[in-house]
Scaffold this motif. Structure first.
Motif, PDB file in Angstrom:
ATOM      1  N   GLY A   1       0.813  -1.213   0.000  1.00 43.71           N
ATOM      2  CA  GLY A   1       0.000   0.000   0.000  1.00 43.71           C
ATOM      3  C   GLY A   1       0.845   1.260   0.000  1.00 43.71           C
ATOM      4  O   GLY A   1       0.570   2.213  -0.741  1.00 43.71           O
ATOM      5  N   PHE A   2       1.887   1.282   0.809  1.00 44.01           N
ATOM      6  CA  PHE A   2       2.733   2.479   0.880  1.00 44.01           C
ATOM      7  C   PHE A   2       3.689   2.572  -0.307  1.00 44.01           C
ATOM      8  O   PHE A   2       4.102   3.669  -0.672  1.00 44.01           O
ATOM      9  CB  PHE A   2       3.487   2.497   2.213  1.00 44.01           C
ATOM     10  CG  PHE A   2       2.673   3.113   3.320  1.00 44.01           C
ATOM     11  CD1 PHE A   2       2.835   4.435   3.659  1.00 44.01           C
ATOM     12  CD2 PHE A   2       1.710   2.368   3.979  1.00 44.01           C
ATOM     13  CE1 PHE A   2       2.069   5.020   4.668  1.00 44.01           C
ATOM     14  CE2 PHE A   2       0.941   2.927   4.984  1.00 44.01           C
ATOM     15  CZ  PHE A   2       1.105   4.254   5.328  1.00 44.01           C
TER      16      PHE A   2
ATOM     17  N   GLU B   1      -2.197   8.561   3.862  1.00 43.34           N
ATOM     18  CA  GLU B   1      -3.387   8.370   4.696  1.00 43.34           C
ATOM     19  C   GLU B   1      -4.460   7.573   3.966  1.00 43.34           C
ATOM     20  O   GLU B   1      -5.190   6.784   4.584  1.00 43.34           O
ATOM     21  CB  GLU B   1      -3.959   9.729   5.103  1.00 43.34           C
ATOM     22  CG  GLU B   1      -3.145  10.486   6.139  1.00 43.34           C
ATOM     23  CD  GLU B   1      -3.864  11.753   6.563  1.00 43.34           C
ATOM     24  OE1 GLU B   1      -4.741  11.646   7.452  1.00 43.34           O
ATOM     25  OE2 GLU B   1      -3.570  12.826   5.993  1.00 43.34           O
ATOM     26  N   ALA B   2      -4.534   7.769   2.660  1.00 35.24           N
ATOM     27  CA  ALA B   2      -5.569   7.084   1.872  1.00 35.24           C
ATOM     28  C   ALA B   2      -5.391   5.573   1.871  1.00 35.24           C
ATOM     29  O   ALA B   2      -6.342   4.834   1.578  1.00 35.24           O
ATOM     30  CB  ALA B   2      -5.563   7.620   0.436  1.00 35.24           C
ATOM     31  N   VAL B   3      -4.182   5.088   2.197  1.00 32.69           N
ATOM     32  CA  VAL B   3      -3.950   3.638   2.272  1.00 32.69           C
ATOM     33  C   VAL B   3      -4.907   3.004   3.277  1.00 32.69           C
ATOM     34  O   VAL B   3      -5.438   1.908   3.054  1.00 32.69           O
ATOM     35  CB  VAL B   3      -2.484   3.340   2.654  1.00 32.69           C
ATOM     36  CG1 VAL B   3      -2.299   1.851   2.927  1.00 32.69           C
ATOM     37  CG2 VAL B   3      -1.542   3.813   1.554  1.00 32.69           C
ATOM     38  N   PHE B   4      -5.155   3.716   4.361  1.00 35.96           N
ATOM     39  CA  PHE B   4      -6.006   3.153   5.406  1.00 35.96           C
ATOM     40  C   PHE B   4      -7.487   3.236   5.060  1.00 35.96           C
ATOM     41  O   PHE B   4      -8.311   2.599   5.717  1.00 35.96           O
ATOM     42  CB  PHE B   4      -5.744   3.869   6.738  1.00 35.96           C
ATOM     43  CG  PHE B   4      -4.410   3.528   7.334  1.00 35.96           C
ATOM     44  CD1 PHE B   4      -4.251   2.384   8.111  1.00 35.96           C
ATOM     45  CD2 PHE B   4      -3.298   4.320   7.094  1.00 35.96           C
ATOM     46  CE1 PHE B   4      -3.022   2.057   8.657  1.00 35.96           C
ATOM     47  CE2 PHE B   4      -2.065   3.993   7.643  1.00 35.96           C
ATOM     48  CZ  PHE B   4      -1.920   2.857   8.415  1.00 35.96           C
TER      49      PHE B   4
ATOM     50  N   LYS C   1     -10.711  -3.096   4.674  1.00 34.90           N
ATOM     51  CA  LYS C   1      -9.695  -2.097   4.955  1.00 34.90           C
ATOM     52  C   LYS C   1      -8.637  -2.739   5.858  1.00 34.90           C
ATOM     53  O   LYS C   1      -8.916  -3.670   6.598  1.00 34.90           O
ATOM     54  CB  LYS C   1     -10.314  -0.884   5.628  1.00 34.90           C
ATOM     55  CG  LYS C   1     -11.269  -0.103   4.727  1.00 34.90           C
ATOM     56  CD  LYS C   1     -11.856   1.102   5.453  1.00 34.90           C
ATOM     57  CE  LYS C   1     -12.800   1.876   4.542  1.00 34.90           C
ATOM     58  NZ  LYS C   1     -13.399   3.055   5.220  1.00 34.90           N
ATOM     59  N   LEU C   2      -7.420  -2.199   5.788  1.00 39.83           N
ATOM     60  CA  LEU C   2      -6.305  -2.792   6.508  1.00 39.83           C
ATOM     61  C   LEU C   2      -6.558  -2.856   8.009  1.00 39.83           C
ATOM     62  O   LEU C   2      -6.320  -3.891   8.658  1.00 39.83           O
ATOM     63  CB  LEU C   2      -5.028  -1.996   6.225  1.00 39.83           C
ATOM     64  CG  LEU C   2      -3.743  -2.521   6.883  1.00 39.83           C
ATOM     65  CD1 LEU C   2      -3.465  -3.951   6.480  1.00 39.83           C
ATOM     66  CD2 LEU C   2      -2.562  -1.619   6.518  1.00 39.83           C
ATOM     67  N   LEU C   3      -7.047  -1.761   8.590  1.00 42.84           N
ATOM     68  CA  LEU C   3      -7.280  -1.731  10.027  1.00 42.84           C
ATOM     69  C   LEU C   3      -8.378  -2.719  10.422  1.00 42.84           C
ATOM     70  O   LEU C   3      -8.274  -3.400  11.453  1.00 42.84           O
ATOM     71  CB  LEU C   3      -7.652  -0.312  10.469  1.00 42.84           C
ATOM     72  CG  LEU C   3      -7.814  -0.087  11.980  1.00 42.84           C
ATOM     73  CD1 LEU C   3      -6.562  -0.531  12.733  1.00 42.84           C
ATOM     74  CD2 LEU C   3      -8.120   1.381  12.267  1.00 42.84           C
TER      75      LEU C   3
END
Length: 492
Positions: free
Chosen positions: A315-316, A393-396, A413-415
């Motif tokens: 993602g990053f 931030e949009a990755v999350f 979503k990742l979280l």
């Protein structure tokens, strides 16, 4: 009845009561001895030439309920399996923490997201840039700590499998020796009931490790098989075979069809490990629980943590406008041991290899401003520019695809995925503990029934002692009366 017959009958009665009192004393002395079974003396009328000559001691009896013993052993196999699972999962989940715990993966991801948000509000702040890097390093540490806990759990399970195999094989050797001794004493008419107690204790030990069936032969010897039909003991011992693996990297798996992986569990060349696919594989017992930890449960947790690491790194990388996709500018904020990560070329153990890119760490010659401007930015950009931070931030907020083998949602979503992973790990622990509690209650009830039936009740033994005492006194009175009668005859 002649005086001689009376004397002979009384003597046999005295001998019988002596034997009974000796066995009763043995029972009382062993009332608290684990595995001791109450003994009784079998008596019958002594008849010679159609004439009664008193009482005969036929032998020492050891009466047990084989069906109850079988049920107890099956229950002990189930308890041992769940106990192994519950203990290993309790240790593991205590390390990873609850989803809401500060040390959990979900909490560290949320903290990292929050630090990025604060940096987006103050992109020029060196303190905020440092806070992002520090948070990223804390996140990496929880990945690595979880990976290490998984590896340790698998290695511990593998070592314990080796110990269990040695326990079973040693017990089988001892049972074989007891079989021979019991058979020999039986042929000689000697008492062998205490040897059977020893043998049953050893069989009980084996049943905790692996579910078994037993068949008692006419000569008193016992043959042992697994519930799947593999012979462990008949005339000779068929040993369990297992090759320990002291070091188990995440990529090392058990696959019965692929040589070179983790060891299965063989008997006479047949793999009976739970994951072998053989019809005779072991369904329960301590060994089954250990194999489940090593080959199934912890592998599932490994996939979960690796999937989270994979999507975080990727993602990053994808969100960083300065990542070109070609070395050396192919790495993002997070790396796979300093290298770029390709999610389609997954190698197990990624959670143990994830690292923060050295390019953002001042202690390794990096620059903090790169978390604002991009990892491979040619030069420091405008202090107030937060465009790249917003992309991070949009990755999350993006929905990612996850491997179904993780046992969780395949799109999240990742979280949310990280929280689900930690919750799943605790749910599996709770299932194991609940199952252990239920199986323990059933096992305890069966064990109590076995103890009540086969064990020693001191009150009952004392009642028997009074009867034996009266019988002994009566037989002694007969002898005394016969003696007076004979003495009277000699007076004439």
């Amino acid at each position: 009845m002649s005086i001689t017959q009376a004397i002979n009958a009384a003597l046999t009665g005295l001998r019988a009561t002596q034997t009974q009192s000796a066995i009763l004393s043995r029972n009382v002395a062993n009332a608290q001895t684990h595995g001791y079974v109450r003994k009784d003396v079998d008596l019958s009328s002594l008849v010679l030439g159609g004439v009664g000559y008193g009482v005969r001691v036929d032998g020492i009896a050891r009466r047990v309920d084989e069906f109850l013993i079988r049920d107890v052993r099956n229950a002990s196999s189930g308890v041992a399996e769940q106990q192994v699972l519950a203990e290993a999962l309790r240790y593991f989940t205590d390390i990873v923490g609850q989803p809401q715990d500060e040390r959990s993966l979900a909490s560290l991801l949320a903290d990292f997201d929050r630090q990025l948000g604060e940096l987006g509000e103050s992109p020029e702040s060196t303190a905020s840039q440092q806070a992002v890097v520090t948070s990223a390093e804390g996140l990496v540490q929880v990945f690595q700590r979880t990976d290490a806990a998984i590896r340790q759990a698998r290695e511990d399970a593998d070592a314990q499998i080796g110990e269990s195999v040695r326990t079973v094989n040693t017990a089988l050797d001892r049972i074989k020796a007891l079989n021979s001794e019991i058979s020999a004493r039986g042929n000689a008419g000697a008492d062998y009931t205490d040897l059977k107690d020893q043998r049953d204790n050893l069989i009980d030990q084996i049943a905790q490790e692996i579910p078994i069936r037993t068949v008692t032969q006419e000569n008193g010897e016992v043959h042992i098989m697994t519930q799947g039909g593999a012979t462990l003991l008949d005339a000779e011992v068929s040993y369990l075979e297992f090759t320990p693996s002291p070091n188990i990297p995440a990529s090392l798996q058990y696959d019965p069809l692929t040589p070179g992986g983790l060891s299965g569990l063989e008997v006479d060349g047949i793999d009976i490990a739970p994951g072998s696919g053989n019809a005779g594989s072991i369904p329960s017992g301590r060994l089954a629980g250990l194999f489940e930890i090593r080959d199934t449960t912890m592998v599932r947790f490994q996939i979960q943590i690796d999937e989270a690491a994979s999507q975080l790194i990727a993602g990053f990388q994808n969100a960083d406008a300065t990542v070109t996709g070609a070395p050396p500018e192919d790495t993002g904020l997070f790396t796979d041991s300093g290298n770029a990560h390709d999610p389609t070329a997954y190698v197990a153990g990624l959670a143990g290899r994830i690292a923060v890119n050295d390019m953002v760490k001042p202690e390794t010659g990096g620059d903090l401003w790169r978390v604002r401007d991009g990892i491979h930015a040619a030069a420091e950009g405008p202090p107030a520019d937060n465009a790249q931070i917003r992309q991070f931030e949009a990755v999350f907020d993006s929905v990612m695809a996850f491997d179904p083998a993780a046992g969780l949602q395949t799109s999240a979503k990742l979280l949310d995925f990280a929280s689900a992973a930690v919750s799943d790990q605790h749910a599996i622990r709770q299932q194991a503990e609940t199952s252990l509690e239920g199986k323990s209650i059933a096992h305890d009830a069966l064990s109590t029934s076995r103890l009540n039936r086969d064990g020693v009740n001191i009150d009952d033994e004392m009642q028997k002692l009074l009867t034996i005492e009266r019988s002994y006194a009566a037989n002694a009175q007969v002898l005394e009366t016969a003696n007076r009668m004979i003495a009277r005859l000699f007076e004439f």
